[in-house]
Design a protein around this motif. Structure first.
Motif, mmCIF file in Angstrom:
data_model
loop_
_atom_site.group_PDB
_atom_site.id
_atom_site.type_symbol
_atom_site.label_atom_id
_atom_site.label_comp_id
_atom_site.label_asym_id
_atom_site.label_seq_id
_atom_site.Cartn_x
_atom_site.Cartn_y
_atom_site.Cartn_z
ATOM 1 N N HIS A 117 0.852 -1.189 0.000
ATOM 2 C CA HIS A 117 0.000 0.000 0.000
ATOM 3 C C HIS A 117 0.885 1.236 0.000
ATOM 4 O O HIS A 117 1.559 1.539 0.989
ATOM 5 C CB HIS A 117 -0.917 0.004 1.218
ATOM 6 C CG HIS A 117 -1.883 1.163 1.226
ATOM 7 N ND1 HIS A 117 -2.965 1.225 0.379
ATOM 8 C CD2 HIS A 117 -1.921 2.298 1.965
ATOM 9 C CE1 HIS A 117 -3.639 2.334 0.596
ATOM 10 N NE2 HIS A 117 -3.021 3.009 1.548
ATOM 11 N N GLY A 118 0.909 1.948 -1.122
ATOM 12 C CA GLY A 118 1.715 3.154 -1.233
ATOM 13 C C GLY A 118 3.144 2.857 -1.639
ATOM 14 O O GLY A 118 3.621 1.725 -1.538
ATOM 15 N N TYR A 119 3.832 3.891 -2.121
ATOM 16 C CA TYR A 119 5.202 3.717 -2.606
ATOM 17 C C TYR A 119 6.140 4.809 -2.099
ATOM 18 O O TYR A 119 7.306 4.842 -2.457
ATOM 19 C CB TYR A 119 5.226 3.738 -4.139
ATOM 20 C CG TYR A 119 4.632 5.003 -4.730
ATOM 21 C CD1 TYR A 119 5.394 6.163 -4.827
ATOM 22 C CD2 TYR A 119 3.316 5.045 -5.170
ATOM 23 C CE1 TYR A 119 4.862 7.325 -5.345
ATOM 24 C CE2 TYR A 119 2.773 6.205 -5.683
ATOM 25 C CZ TYR A 119 3.543 7.336 -5.773
ATOM 26 O OH TYR A 119 3.003 8.492 -6.276
ATOM 27 N N SER A 120 5.656 5.692 -1.243
ATOM 28 C CA SER A 120 6.444 6.875 -0.887
ATOM 29 C C SER A 120 7.097 6.771 0.490
ATOM 30 O O SER A 120 7.398 7.781 1.108
ATOM 31 C CB SER A 120 5.562 8.128 -0.935
ATOM 32 O OG SER A 120 4.462 7.994 -0.057
ATOM 33 N N SER A 121 7.289 5.563 0.981
ATOM 34 C CA SER A 121 7.993 5.391 2.249
ATOM 35 C C SER A 121 9.151 4.426 2.060
ATOM 36 O O SER A 121 9.138 3.573 1.162
ATOM 37 C CB SER A 121 7.042 4.858 3.328
ATOM 38 O OG SER A 121 6.685 3.512 3.061
#
Length: 415
Positions: A117-121
């Motif tokens: 879930h998500g790619y910005s961490s």
């Protein structure tokens, strides 16, 4: 922890790992639903327990501890921590151990797929890199869209370069809706594997809670000192500048100042945040006696306010989706959203379920409110259309999209 019952032997099941920052109230019922699939063996890996232990939400400006079950009904683990805090950022939470868990421990076989879930961490990127090294396909789901804040040419170039690299670590994307699908096509190309997994809420639960709330409508009307004969405009979200409750307040002032329009609706504002003081000041200065500030209300309380509403309004800027709209539509209420609310191409048609107006255009918002409130029958018809529309945007479609993706990248189950 208890494990969901197994329908088939583990050898015939796809072992799916889901990596996410923390337990999210909207996702928990979907994870319970996925765990019921007899041929999907789901394990959720959380980076943080912040939503379980309680935290100060910067948007609401209050301490939040969700009053709905976040961890029941699916297998989950909290990864060991290097760093954690009271909010999620690029570097927090920061965990280790995902590689060994994907590889399999204590005699377990490796996972067949990783859903992120998500790619910005750093956590998310670490998971994708680990999966790539182990030969495990990656499914990516996120809220991103192209209607984003303005960026310089240099930043846009850097973002495109980032996505060229990211694409080599991802095997398929799971768009949440029309705008999100456009986003993936823009950065990954039109031929990149894509499987719709719509942003949905637990429709059955919200419909049941909304029906149950009807019995207590009179008590809430009395608590808020509302005349049952007057319609109710509802806002329920964080009182942040980008949510633009100020625009709704200005539109309400326009309605209140128009002669001969009776009965005047109420404006009920549910939520808290940095803008509340200013909104209350402007309300008092304008002598708007029909406005009610109700503060933060937890998840289980919201259906009471949905039941109270004639129309719900979300006038936000930069709102990638707006799941509160899904929730209200399950109560059979008309909805008005700005064209900067990402769910509108999929859920709201002008004059059918409600209206879509240009963001920050108070005149257009005022007109939309007048359209819905033209008669009780108009608002009721739009509400019924909203309920019908949301029925098709559900967890079963999510499971269908996920199965199609897993069937493609693992070839171990059928779609």
């Amino acid at each position: 922890m208890p494990r969901p019952p197994r329908g088939n032997s583990s050898a015939k099941r796809v072992r799916l790992a889901y990596l996410v920052s923390h337990p999210i109230q909207y996702q928990a019922p979907l994870l319970r639903r996925i765990a019921q699939e007899p041929d999907i063996d789901l394990t959720v890996f959380f980076g943080s327990d912040l939503s379980v232990r309680g935290y100060k939400d910067e948007g609401f400006g209050v301490d939040v501890k969700w009053d709905v079950p976040l961890l029941e009904g699916y297998r989950h683990e909290f990864l060991p921590k290097l760093k954690d805090g009271d909010k999620t950022t690029i570097t927090s939470p920061l965990n280790y151990g995902i590689t060994s868990r994907l590889r399999g421990i204590r005699g377990e076989p490796p996972f067949d797929a990783l859903w992120v879930h998500g790619y910005s961490s750093i956590n998310a990127l670490h998971g994708m890199v680990a999966a790539k090294a182990l030969g495990i396909p990656v499914l990516l789901r996120a809220e991103s869209w192209l209607r984003d804040r303005e960026r310089s040419g240099t930043k846009l170039g850097a973002k495109r370069a980032f996505f060229r690299t990211l694409g080599s670590f991802v095997d398929a994307v799971l768009p949440i809706g029309t705008y999100n699908a456009e986003y993936w096509r823009y950065y990954f190309g039109p031929d990149f594997p894509s499987f719709l997994m719509p942003y949905a809420v637990d429709n059955q639960s919200f419909q049941k809670l909304s029906r149950n709330a009807e019995a207590g409508r009179g008590a809430l009307q009395a608590e808020l000192k509302l005349d049952p004969a007057r319609p109710v405009i509802l806002f329920a979200s964080k009182l942040q500048s980008r949510k633009h409750c100020d625009d709704l307040l200005e539109a309400y002032k326009n309605l209140a100042s128009a002669p001969g329009k009776e009965p005047l609706p109420y404006l009920v504002i549910v939520g808290d945040g940095e803008e509340r003081g200013e909104l209350e000041r402007r309300t008092a200065e304008s002598h708007l006696t029909g406005v009610r500030f109700c503060g933060f209300r937890n998840q289980s309380e919201l259906p009471r306010f949905f039941d109270l509403a004639t129309v719900f309004v979300l006038p936000s800027r930069h709102e990638p989706w707006g799941l509160i709209v899904n929730e209200v539509m399950n109560a059979g209420r008309a909805v008005i959203v700005s064209d900067d609310v990402g769910c509108h191409p999929d859920l709201v048609r002008d004059g059918i379920e409600g209206y879509v107006f240009p963001a920050r255009d108070v005149t257009a918002l005022t007109s939309a409110l007048r359209g819905v409130l033209a008669s009780p029958e108009t608002a009721s018809c739009m509400g019924l259309n909203a309920l019908k529309r949301i029925q098709t945007w559900n967890f079963e479609e999510d499971v269908r999209g996920l199965r199609q993706a897993l069937a493609t990248v693992t070839r171990r189950i059928t779609a």
